[in-house]
Design a protein around this motif. Structure first.
Motif, PDB file in Angstrom:
ATOM      1  N   ALA A  28       0.772  -1.304   0.003  1.00 49.31           N
ATOM      2  CA  ALA A  28       0.092  -0.062   0.049  1.00 49.31           C
ATOM      3  C   ALA A  28       0.837   1.291  -0.044  1.00 49.31           C
ATOM      4  N   GLU A  29       2.012   1.151   0.679  1.00 50.07           N
ATOM      5  CA  GLU A  29       3.022   2.489   0.733  1.00 50.07           C
ATOM      6  C   GLU A  29       3.335   2.951  -0.596  1.00 50.07           C
ATOM      7  N   SER A  30       3.993   1.765  -1.384  1.00 46.07           N
ATOM      8  CA  SER A  30       4.573   1.977  -2.765  1.00 46.07           C
ATOM      9  C   SER A  30       3.614   2.457  -3.922  1.00 46.07           C
ATOM     10  N   LEU A  31       2.290   2.159  -3.473  1.00 47.68           N
ATOM     11  CA  LEU A  31       1.178   2.419  -4.295  1.00 47.68           C
ATOM     12  C   LEU A  31       0.422   3.950  -3.974  1.00 47.68           C
ATOM     13  N   ILE A  33      -1.123   4.356  -1.656  1.00 46.06           N
ATOM     14  CA  ILE A  33      -2.654   4.077  -1.221  1.00 46.06           C
ATOM     15  C   ILE A  33      -3.153   4.665   0.167  1.00 46.06           C
ATOM     16  N   VAL A  34      -2.044   4.634   1.353  1.00 46.11           N
ATOM     17  CA  VAL A  34      -2.446   5.384   2.363  1.00 46.11           C
ATOM     18  C   VAL A  34      -2.870   6.679   2.217  1.00 46.11           C
ATOM     19  N   SER A  35      -2.217   7.490   1.712  1.00 50.24           N
ATOM     20  CA  SER A  35      -2.488   8.954   1.494  1.00 50.24           C
ATOM     21  C   SER A  35      -3.668   9.119   0.650  1.00 50.24           C
ATOM     22  N   GLU A  38      -6.752   8.252   3.040  1.00 43.34           N
ATOM     23  CA  GLU A  38      -6.846   9.454   4.249  1.00 43.34           C
ATOM     24  C   GLU A  38      -7.562  10.682   3.410  1.00 43.34           C
ATOM     25  N   ALA A  39      -6.966  10.936   2.199  1.00 39.42           N
ATOM     26  CA  ALA A  39      -7.568  12.165   1.553  1.00 39.42           C
ATOM     27  C   ALA A  39      -9.201  12.024   1.368  1.00 39.42           C
ATOM     28  N   LEU A  40      -9.673  10.920   1.102  1.00 38.58           N
ATOM     29  CA  LEU A  40     -11.070  10.681   0.844  1.00 38.58           C
ATOM     30  C   LEU A  40     -11.682  10.249   2.186  1.00 38.58           C
ATOM     31  N   GLY A  41     -11.127  10.461   3.287  1.00 42.32           N
ATOM     32  CA  GLY A  41     -11.696  10.343   4.545  1.00 42.32           C
ATOM     33  C   GLY A  41     -11.881   8.776   5.183  1.00 42.32           C
ATOM     34  N   GLY A  42     -11.135   8.157   4.502  1.00 40.10           N
ATOM     35  CA  GLY A  42     -11.073   6.648   5.017  1.00 40.10           C
ATOM     36  C   GLY A  42      -9.702   6.544   5.776  1.00 40.10           C
ATOM     37  N   SER A  84     -11.158   6.294  -7.289  1.00 33.15           N
ATOM     38  CA  SER A  84     -12.001   7.122  -6.462  1.00 33.15           C
ATOM     39  C   SER A  84     -11.179   8.357  -5.897  1.00 33.15           C
ATOM     40  N   PHE A  85      -9.909   8.328  -5.712  1.00 36.53           N
ATOM     41  CA  PHE A  85      -8.912   9.523  -5.534  1.00 36.53           C
ATOM     42  C   PHE A  85      -9.025  10.321  -6.939  1.00 36.53           C
TER      43      PHE A  85
END
Length: 100
Positions: A28-31, A33-35, A38-42, A84-85
């Motif tokens: 998830a970090e290399s993609l 995904i985390v940020s 979080e930017a979408l409120g998840g 979604s992002f």
């Protein structure tokens, strides 16, 4: 005497809680995904009992995947978060369901 119509209460819409992702089989970090989540409120979680979405790149036969599959409401491809992002809103999970 006045007749008053009986009013039935309007059902309240349930506020959708945050998307809580259990991630397996991808970095998830290399993609990034985390940020994006979080930017979408998840948020990301490691708690199988607290996840709403299981995220992976494919169907797996691991304990983590199968546990998440039994508890999460949605099993989605990680592209669900990426798309979604881009759209700045959560998209329909059905379009990103993991397929075996």
């Amino acid at each position: 005497s006045k007749r008053t119509a009986k009013r039935t209460p309007t059902p309240k819409l349930k506020k959708k809680g945050p998307h809580r992702f259990l991630v397996t089989g991808i970095n998830a970090e290399s993609l990034k995904i985390v940020s994006k989540v979080e930017a979408l409120g998840g948020e990301l979680t490691s708690d199988v009992f607290n996840c709403t979405h299981l995220m992976s790149d494919t169907v797996r036969r691991t304990t983590k995947f199968l546990s998440g599959l039994s508890r999460c409401q949605h099993a989605v491809h990680y592209k669900y978060v990426l798309e979604s992002f881009k759209k700045k809103t959560w998209l329909d999970e059905d379009d990103y369901m993991l397929k075996d």
